[in-house]
Design an enzyme around this catalytic site. Structure first.
Site, PDB file in Angstrom:
ATOM      1  CG  HIS A 154      -1.984   0.992   1.234  1.00  0.00           C
ATOM      2  ND1 HIS A 154      -1.743   2.342   1.387  1.00  0.00           N
ATOM      3  CD2 HIS A 154      -3.324   0.862   1.082  1.00  0.00           C
ATOM      4  CE1 HIS A 154      -2.901   2.992   1.340  1.00  0.00           C
ATOM      5  NE2 HIS A 154      -3.872   2.111   1.150  1.00  0.00           N
ATOM      6  CG  HIS A 195      -0.804   4.487   9.855  1.00  0.00           C
ATOM      7  ND1 HIS A 195      -1.977   3.854   9.541  1.00  0.00           N
ATOM      8  CD2 HIS A 195      -1.002   5.792   9.522  1.00  0.00           C
ATOM      9  CE1 HIS A 195      -2.851   4.700   9.038  1.00  0.00           C
ATOM     10  NE2 HIS A 195      -2.297   5.901   9.030  1.00  0.00           N
TER      11      HIS A 195
END
Length: 441
Positions: free
Chosen positions: A296, A339
């Protein structure tokens, strides 16, 4: 795509090109040739300059525009604080609440009695406009047009306006823009404008940057073409209103709204030339980049506009778009991974979904904040689906559009945003069902 099929046509004409010198006049000779300030201009128009940058910045960074008006903008009485205005009553001088939690909010209800300014609400921000450093995020709702003889501006910063529902007709000193969902518009610091609603109630979001101005991001190894292209930005042509009816000026200065009366109509610019002006952009023209092999990619490749900080590569603010595109990368976890970022992320949904997974229609208009170093990522259900689905090419079509305001600043929120009726579960709550894994010894 590559252009949006709007249900409401745009009746206005535009100049094409971003960050370029433009010239436009309503009659030949309004703009003098070979000079800027004639001793006496044609028809007796008044010359005026608007400076968006210091006089001595490098030429490539200079933002200056010369206006030719029926009356100069000095023709107003003294500004006084608009204490009784809903904008001031809502959050003037309110202390921001800084916290590391991720937050999500359901769409704000549109109040029919509000116009663009009375329905403007501060969600949060950082910094200080008097020091020209920081950002502010707003939501707006409007059930009616601004009063006919009224104009608004912000002396604090450039405003990027993003409609989520309903169309805005924005009359500026430089001319007219029609801004619809799937378009964005930037009105620079100090430029006066009026908002009317040609297509019913409206809702959307605004990013105001106190520092610098919006630019196109550098393309680096992408090359010379991609993302948002220079030719696709639209700049209004000069269009003036000749009226003797006075104008109420509403000016946001140091975070507080002030009011004055201007003699006649403020939208009286018969011609202008320069590099400092409003503009709009159709997000349907965004040339999306992405991974066609594996992993990604970072959202930086989806940046439409950026406002640079003093640190190279670090933005005061980025406008990031998650629109129509293909998802094809192989043998990879396709949603954004779990994240924590040094940049804060403010997201909102214009239409459909942010990605391949559909979202309920009633969530269009939802918004959320993942602050600096706040952990966030997919829910347990999304994780389970993404780790077991067949990885075939997926098309995110024209029915989907999400945006993100990203900033290097930690973002504080207002007391007002905590009154939004429905606060949604953010990813920490959504990951409660994730199972701990065990690694054999």
């Amino acid at each position: 795509m590559p252009v949006t099929n709007f249900s409401l046509e745009d009746p206005f004409e535009y100049l094409a090109g971003f960050n370029a010198w433009h010239q436009t006049e309503t009659a030949p000779g309004i703009i003098p040739q070979g000079t800027t300030f004639l001793q006496k201009g044609k028809y007796g128009v008044y010359p005026e300059r608007v400076s968006g940058t210091s006089f001595t910045v490098p030429r490539k960074d200079s933002k200056q525009t010369f206006l030719y008006r029926l009356l100069p903008s000095t023709c107003h009485d003294e500004f006084i604080e608009a204490i009784d205005h809903p904008f001031n009553a809502s959050f003037a001088h309110e202390a921001l609440n800084f916290k590391p939690n991720q937050s999500m909010w359901a769409p704000i209800q549109i109040t029919e009695e509000d116009d663009f300014v009375t329905g403007l609400r501060l969600i949060g921000g950082a910094g200080e406009p008097t020091m020209k450093k920081g950002v502010a995020y707003y939501a707006y709702t409007a059930g009616k047009s601004m009063p006919k003889n009224q104009a608004f501006d912000s002396a604090d910063g450039d405003m990027c306006i993003v409609p989520q529902k309903g169309t805005l007709d924005i009359r500026t000193e430089m001319g007219n823009l029609r801004v619809r969902p799937y378009e964005i518009c930037v009105v620079p610091r100090g430029i006066r404008f009026h908002v009317s609603l040609p297509d019913g109630p409206a809702r959307g979001f605004i990013l105001e940057t106190f520092a610098g101005h919006f630019e196109l991001p550098e393309l680096g190894p992408i090359g010379s073409y991609g993302l948002a292209n220079v030719r696709d930005f639209e700049v209004p042509k000069a269009s003036f209103v000749d009226t003797d009816e006075d104008t109420e000026l509403l000016s946001k200065f140091a975070g507080t709204l002030h009011r004055a009366t201007y003699r006649g109509g403020i939208f009286n610019v018969a011609g202008w030339h320069g590099t400092y002006y409003p503009f709009k952009y159709d997000l349907g023209k965004f040339n999306a980049m992405g991974s066609i092999s594996y992993d990604h990619p970072d959202p930086s490749i989806a940046t439409v506009l950026t406002c640079a900080s003093e640190v190279p590569g670090q933005a005061v603010a980025d406008i990031v778009v998650f629109g129509p595109r293909w998802v094809v990368f192989e043998n990879s976890f396709r949603p954004p991974r779990y994240h924590r970022n040094t940049m804060s992320e403010f997201i909102f949904l214009v239409k459909g979904s942010f990605g391949p997974e559909p979202m309920p229609a009633h969530l269009e208009g939802m918004f959320g904040l993942s602050n600096t170093m706040s952990a966030h990522g997919p829910s347990a259900a999304t994780y389970d689906h993404a780790t077991s689905e067949e990885l075939v090419p997926q098309r995110i079509d024209e029915k989907n559009m999400g945006l993100m305001f990203e900033s290097c600043y930690q973002i504080g929120t207002t007391k007002w945003v905590d009154t939004v009726p429905t606060k949604m579960a953010a990813s920490p709550a959504g990951t409660a069902n994730l199972q701990k894994v065990h690694i054999p010894e």
